[in-house]
Motif scaffolding. Structure first.
Motif, short mmCIF file in Angstrom:
data_model
loop_
_atom_site.label_atom_id
_atom_site.label_comp_id
_atom_site.label_asym_id
_atom_site.label_seq_id
_atom_site.Cartn_x
_atom_site.Cartn_y
_atom_site.Cartn_z
N VAL A 159 0.92 -1.30 0.13
CA VAL A 159 -0.08 0.18 0.17
C VAL A 159 1.00 1.17 0.16
N GLN A 160 0.88 1.94 -0.88
CA GLN A 160 1.52 3.23 -1.27
C GLN A 160 0.74 4.46 -1.09
N SER A 161 -0.44 4.52 -1.94
CA SER A 161 -1.43 5.62 -1.92
C SER A 161 -2.83 5.11 -1.02
N LYS A 162 -2.96 5.71 0.13
CA LYS A 162 -3.95 5.09 0.83
C LYS A 162 -5.11 6.11 0.66
N PRO A 163 -6.20 5.59 0.48
CA PRO A 163 -7.58 6.37 0.41
C PRO A 163 -7.97 7.25 1.47
N GLU A 164 -8.39 8.37 1.17
CA GLU A 164 -8.82 9.39 2.29
C GLU A 164 -10.19 8.91 2.74
N ILE A 165 -10.07 8.56 3.96
CA ILE A 165 -11.32 8.16 4.77
C ILE A 165 -11.67 8.88 6.01
N LYS A 166 -12.72 9.26 6.28
CA LYS A 166 -13.17 9.91 7.73
C LYS A 166 -13.56 8.83 8.60
N LEU A 167 -12.88 8.95 9.71
CA LEU A 167 -13.15 8.01 10.85
C LEU A 167 -14.48 8.18 11.27
N ILE A 168 -15.18 7.08 11.94
CA ILE A 168 -16.36 7.23 12.56
C ILE A 168 -16.23 7.15 13.86
N ASP A 169 -16.75 8.34 14.44
CA ASP A 169 -17.04 8.27 15.94
C ASP A 169 -17.79 7.38 16.42
N VAL A 170 -17.15 6.20 17.26
CA VAL A 170 -17.81 5.15 17.94
C VAL A 170 -19.06 5.52 18.97
N ASN A 171 -18.84 6.97 19.38
CA ASN A 171 -19.50 7.38 20.36
C ASN A 171 -20.83 8.19 20.05
N SER A 172 -20.82 8.39 18.51
CA SER A 172 -21.91 9.20 17.92
C SER A 172 -22.59 8.65 16.82
N ALA A 173 -21.87 7.58 16.27
CA ALA A 173 -22.42 6.88 15.14
C ALA A 173 -23.80 6.04 15.46
N ASN A 174 -24.69 6.01 14.51
CA ASN A 174 -25.67 5.21 14.57
C ASN A 174 -25.39 3.79 13.85
N ALA A 175 -26.24 2.89 14.39
CA ALA A 175 -26.17 1.49 13.93
C ALA A 175 -25.77 1.39 12.48
N SER A 176 -26.47 2.16 11.76
CA SER A 176 -26.28 1.83 10.04
C SER A 176 -24.74 2.34 9.81
N ASP A 177 -24.35 3.46 10.35
CA ASP A 177 -22.92 4.08 10.11
C ASP A 177 -22.03 3.03 10.62
N LEU A 178 -22.21 2.26 11.69
CA LEU A 178 -21.29 1.50 12.41
C LEU A 178 -20.95 -0.01 11.46
N SER A 179 -22.29 -0.35 10.90
CA SER A 179 -22.36 -1.55 10.18
C SER A 179 -21.58 -1.31 8.76
N THR A 180 -21.26 -0.29 8.32
CA THR A 180 -20.35 0.03 7.44
C THR A 180 -18.96 -0.56 7.60
N VAL A 181 -18.53 -0.56 8.94
CA VAL A 181 -17.23 -0.89 9.15
C VAL A 181 -16.76 -2.44 8.74
N PRO A 182 -15.86 -2.87 8.33
CA PRO A 182 -15.65 -4.22 8.09
C PRO A 182 -15.30 -4.83 9.45
N PHE A 183 -16.28 -6.26 9.45
CA PHE A 183 -16.27 -7.07 10.79
C PHE A 183 -17.31 -6.36 11.63
N ILE A 184 -17.96 -5.46 11.21
CA ILE A 184 -19.04 -5.14 12.06
C ILE A 184 -20.61 -5.24 11.50
N THR A 185 -21.10 -6.14 11.88
CA THR A 185 -22.53 -6.64 11.23
C THR A 185 -23.68 -5.56 12.23
N PHE A 186 -24.77 -5.66 11.67
CA PHE A 186 -25.78 -4.67 12.12
C PHE A 186 -25.95 -5.07 13.77
N GLU A 187 -25.79 -6.38 13.96
CA GLU A 187 -25.99 -6.91 15.38
C GLU A 187 -25.16 -6.59 16.31
N ILE A 188 -23.94 -6.59 15.65
CA ILE A 188 -22.66 -6.22 16.46
C ILE A 188 -22.93 -4.44 16.66
#
Length: 291
Positions: free
Chosen positions: A219-248
């Motif tokens: 990996v040389q050119s990393k994509p620009e991503i905005k970190l998701i705040d775990v303390n304010s994000a809703n379940a739908s936003d959190l579930s977009t993170v790899p390994f986080i299902t909607f139940e988790i």
């Protein structure tokens, strides 16, 4: 005096005298047969003969002892076990010193190192050191240096993993078309790899295939991503993170509410379904802004 009457014996008296004579003769015969011949003389061994016999006995003892001793084969002293050390004649204290030394991930590279670490006697070291077998890079360091210098001279620069195409991936030995397609598909789903180890998360890929890819790409050119705040994000936003299902994601929110926020992302290990391996990937996309 009538002497003739004294020598006149009847048959009964003559039989008694004859029996007495036979008993005497038999007694003398038994005496001479049983009595040992005192003319025989025992001869004592000389000192020279005793020494010869003792030498023979000692020789037989040494042969028996040697046969009972276990045979020693060449071995690497860095990997001596308790039993192996015992058979070599090492004491428990000497074996323990070696094991403590190896627990620090340190290595013995010579017989002198072995004695310094274990404290074995010179006589024991002289007996077992001929069987020490070290790796070739220890016994012949010049060849190792030349080998690595030759490899470094031919090492090619790596290409950007986030710019690899299907043709370049299929040129890698051991990488089939199916895996190449999965690599590209997973990269698109992520929006680009953030680190090389995310290759391990691709379904069906083997470690050898990951090594082969990482040997050519990184990996040389990393994509620009905005970190998701775990303390304010809703379940739908959190579930977009790899390994986080909607139940988790729902469990994370429940934990956040119960504990009035998440101060450290390592707290997510308390959530069912999140392992240490998964957390390392999740941390690439989450943040904790709790003060």
């Amino acid at each position: 005096m009538n002497l003739k009457s004294h020598f006149f014996l009847d048959n009964r008296q003559r039989s008694g005298i004859l029996l007495l004579v036979l008993i005497l003769v038999a007694s003398w015969g038994v005496y001479f047969l049983i009595t040992p011949d005192t003319s025989y003389k025992s001869e004592a061994l000389t000192n020279e003969e005793l020494q010869v016999f003792e030498a023979r006995i000692d020789s037989l003892r040494r042969i028996k002892l040697a046969a009972s001793q276990p045979k020693i084969f060449p071995f690497n002293p860095n990997f001596i076990t308790d039993y192996k050390g015992y058979t070599l004649g090492m004491s428990l204290a000497e074996i323990d010193k070696l094991l403590r030394f190896r627990e620090k991930d340190q290595w013995i590279n010579s017989a002198e190192d072995f004695q310094n670490v274990t404290g074995v006697s010179d006589s024991l070291l002289q007996t077992i050191s001929p069987y020490f077998k070290f790796p070739e890079w220890v016994t012949n360091p010049k060849s190792k240096a030349s080998k690595f210098s030759f490899a470094s001279a031919e090492e090619k620069p790596k290409s950007d993993l986030n710019k690899a195409d299907f043709a370049s991936l299929t040129q890698i030995e051991g990488l089939d078309e199916a895996i190449a397609k999965r690599v590209l598909s997973y990269r698109k789903r992520l929006g680009g790899f953030l680190e090389d180890n995310q290759l391990y998360d691709i379904y069906g890929i083997s470690k050898s295939q990951v090594y082969a890819i990482k040997d050519r790409f990184t990996v040389q050119s990393k994509p620009e991503i905005k970190l998701i705040d775990v303390n304010s994000a809703n379940a739908s936003d959190l579930s977009t993170v790899p390994f986080i299902t909607f139940e988790i994601a729902r469990d994370i929110i429940d934990y956040r509410v119960l504990h009035e926020g998440i101060n450290n992302l390592d707290e997510l290990l308390k959530i069912d379904g999140i392992s240490a391996y998964k957390l390392e990937r999740i941390k690439l996309y989450l943040s904790s802004n709790q003060n």
